[in-house]
Structures are given as structure tokens and as C-alpha cells.
Design an enzyme around this catalytic site. Sequence first.
Site, PDB file in Angstrom:
ATOM      1  N   HIS A   7       0.723  -0.844   0.235  1.00  0.00           N
ATOM      2  CA  HIS A   7      -0.185  -0.073  -0.021  1.00  0.00           C
ATOM      3  C   HIS A   7       0.835   1.307   0.388  1.00  0.00           C
ATOM      4  CE1 HIS A   7      -3.102   2.508   1.621  1.00  0.00           C
ATOM      5  NE2 HIS A   7      -3.730   2.465   0.886  1.00  0.00           N
ATOM      6  N   LYS A  51       3.268   4.371  -0.945  1.00  0.00           N
ATOM      7  CA  LYS A  51       2.938   5.167  -2.090  1.00  0.00           C
ATOM      8  C   LYS A  51       4.692   6.347  -2.177  1.00  0.00           C
ATOM      9  CE  LYS A  51      -1.825   5.014  -1.879  1.00  0.00           C
ATOM     10  NZ  LYS A  51      -1.885   4.040  -0.817  1.00  0.00           N
ATOM     11  N   ASP A 108      16.869   8.889  -8.416  1.00  0.00           N
ATOM     12  CA  ASP A 108      18.741   9.186  -8.580  1.00  0.00           C
ATOM     13  C   ASP A 108      19.190   8.987  -6.708  1.00  0.00           C
ATOM     14  OD1 ASP A 108      18.631   9.404 -10.771  1.00  0.00           O
ATOM     15  OD2 ASP A 108      19.124  11.580 -11.473  1.00  0.00           O
ATOM     16  N   HIS A 149      -8.955  11.100   0.532  1.00  0.00           N
ATOM     17  CA  HIS A 149      -8.028  10.206   0.899  1.00  0.00           C
ATOM     18  C   HIS A 149      -7.170  10.515   1.952  1.00  0.00           C
ATOM     19  CE1 HIS A 149      -6.153   7.333  -1.667  1.00  0.00           C
ATOM     20  NE2 HIS A 149      -6.990   6.914  -1.076  1.00  0.00           N
ATOM     21  N   LYS A 151      -4.301  10.769   4.912  1.00  0.00           N
ATOM     22  CA  LYS A 151      -3.410  10.412   6.379  1.00  0.00           C
ATOM     23  C   LYS A 151      -2.211  10.941   6.254  1.00  0.00           C
ATOM     24  CE  LYS A 151      -4.032   6.682   2.413  1.00  0.00           C
ATOM     25  NZ  LYS A 151      -5.232   6.642   2.949  1.00  0.00           N
ATOM     26  N   ASP A 154       0.721  20.279  18.001  1.00  0.00           N
ATOM     27  CA  ASP A 154       1.398  21.128  18.766  1.00  0.00           C
ATOM     28  C   ASP A 154       1.899  21.676  17.156  1.00  0.00           C
ATOM     29  OD1 ASP A 154       0.664  20.111  21.372  1.00  0.00           O
ATOM     30  OD2 ASP A 154       2.372  19.019  21.986  1.00  0.00           O
TER      31      ASP A 154
END
Length: 418
Positions: A113, A115, A120, A292, A294, A299
Site C-alpha cells: 500500500h 506510495k 537518483d 483520501h 493520511k 502542537d
Amino acid sequence: MNYNWKDGNDVELLINGEAFFPSVFEAIRAARHEVLLETFIICEDKVGSELQRTLIDAAERGVSVEVMVDGYGTADLTSEFITAMASAGVRIRAFDPRPKLLGMRTNLFRRLHRKIVVVDAEVAFIGGINFSLDHLSESGPMSKQDYAVRVCGPIVTDIHQASRRLLTYSPQKPPQPGYQTSFANAINRFAGKARILLAVRDNEEHPNDIEEHYLHAIRSASFRLLVANAYFFPGYRLLRELRNAARRGVHVTLILQGESDMPLVRLCSRLLYNYLLRDGVIIYEYCERPLHGKIALVDHEWSTVGSSNLDPLSLSLNLEANLIIRDATFNHQLYEHLQDLAQASCKRITLKHTMRGYWWRVPLIFLSFHFLRHFPAIAGWLPAHSPRLKLLAPAAEESAELNQHEQPGIRFDREKAS
């Protein structure tokens, strides 16, 4: 492999595909040595086609290109799409691919899952955005609200090593980097002021790392805590700590899905609202389009952006990657954005609202809490396997690879997967 805090990084927030795709494609077009790309989904649409062209161009000018996709999330690529890239020298690997059964994907658990894009070993991208048109607003009302970051500096070395380590799941030995690692480390020394740590979740050495970072941050919060998460059905420990933070006076705010692309997950999230609201947690539902993202902040300094939802799949089964970021400027930018989002595009959920029909939800709430309390143990009963990456290639090349490495029985049937 353990990951440590790295100082001296530059971090840029990328909101939605409008910011993410141009930045990633520009970096790949500038690649000189290597491109590593991991994603859950590639679609054969406008975005996937541009990614395909960009990767082919890089491979044809001599750049080493490694693409890792999930065998469940990216089960529908056609042979033509794969062959065009493989023939140009792009190596495409599927994580745990399996044939469909009666047209249904069967490999539900322990998915890739993450991404991640690394170019380089100098610049990297991490977030929740897949390579598909539904991350652009032009796709319509179901386009996704999502986030990623672009980073430069010493943290890129850790991301690069983590991504190349994933290649060891493949029976085909990956090529060595076409540059000196010590040189890559040297140019990654001083890029900015952010202190960053890579947190991964796997089913081997790091089964709880991301959750533990969330727990530590919540427990250390002194005045504000803001979480925006697509699929919110966290473990019992996280729920308890969110409630405890609100009880001790921390301003705890959750931004969750109001327009869901997965209604069942939204229902599960709502079963937890009463538990949180009665102790002062503020809950907003984002209603403009599916959320979608996350992301979270605590603080004035701590933030996280990545692929991990706060649900059982992400916290106990999937391969995930988040960056934990300590930088006041980035934290403030994220906070201002989420505040604007809450005020302009969300509705606030009240305790009075959640009490409507409460009587019939009591059994479901009871079962939900016991499920969350025991899910880490339940996860151990779910199908386990040795993770593997299967090279997707034109038929002749694939046959040669299988003969060379003596790996019969793992041929990926693209006709069934397309």
C-alpha cells in the site's frame, strides 16, 4: 533495518494530484541514473498514460527504472500497457499477484500500500496519492482529496534503501545502482531545516512502528492534535489515547470522510463517534468529495504524511510508509490548510446527532470495540505468505527469466488480470 531521525531536510507539501503529478513527472524527466516507484494503483487513464510515457523516456535514455505495483490494487493493467514499458527497459514487478476467481480479486490481505518515488537517491516523494485520474478534480465529484510530500536531504537515503530493500522480494536480482552510494549520501547532507524520520509498517521487522509513532505523539501532545484520515477505524489503544488527550485539555480534532468511496468503512467510523465526542474530541466530516488523506499534526512541530490509514488493514496487515516530520513551518502550513478545510468544506458532528438511533447501534458498538481490542491477535489468523514481487515482462523475456531463475509456478496470467 532501523530508521533514525535525520536532520537537514527540505520538505514540500503537495496537495492533490494537481500538485503531486507535475512534481513527480518533472523529477523523473530530470533523472540521470535511477527511478524507483512503488504504488498501490496505476490506472490506464490520462495519468497512467503520462506516467508510462515518462518512465519509457527515462529508460530509453539509459536510466534504471524499477516499478513496483500491488497485485491487488493494480490487477487490471493490460498486456499492451505492460509490454510497452517492459520492451523499453522498464522493469515492472507486481507484489503478490494472483489470478482472479470468477472475475474477483482474491489476494485481499497484506498488500503493498506504500506510495514512494525516489529519483537518483536525491529526491523522494511519499504520500497517499495513486497514479490515477481520480486524484484530479477534473474527474468529477468523486475525485479524491489527498496529500504527499516532496523531500530532499539525508532522509532520502533511508527512503531509497527501504525501496531497494523491497526489491529483494523478487526472485530476479535487481541491478545495482548506477552511481556511488557515498556520492548520493554526500549531496543529501544539507537541504533544509526539517528533522524527518521514515516510519514503515511491514510483517517482519516493523509490524507496529507507525502506530507507535502515533501513540507517542498523542501522549506527548500539550495543546492541539489534528488528524485527517480517510479510513478511520483505529486500534483500541489509539482510540483510548485520543480520548485521554481530550480529557487532559488537548484540543483534539478529527477530519473524517463525509462523502465516502467506501460506505462500509464510513459506517464503522461512525460507530466510534459517541465514544470520542463524549470526552470532548471534535469531529468534522469532509463533505466536498471523498477524503483520501493520511495526515496528522501535534502542537507546533510534529506532523506525519504517508500511506497509512488508521484502520486494521494499514495498522496490522499492509506494507505502509509514513514520514514523521519535525518542522514548525511545515506544521503551520498543514494546520492552516486543515483549518480552512474544516471551516469551508466540513460539517461538525455533535453528540446529539450521534445519539439518534443510538439504541440499535449499541450491539454494533460493543462488537466494534471488542474487534478493535483483539484485532492484532485476529490478524495472525489471516492468510500469511512470504511476500514476493513477480516480474511482468513480454512473454519471451518472461520465459527466459523463469528458466534462468528456475521459478516455475509463479507465472502471472495477465489475461485473467486485465
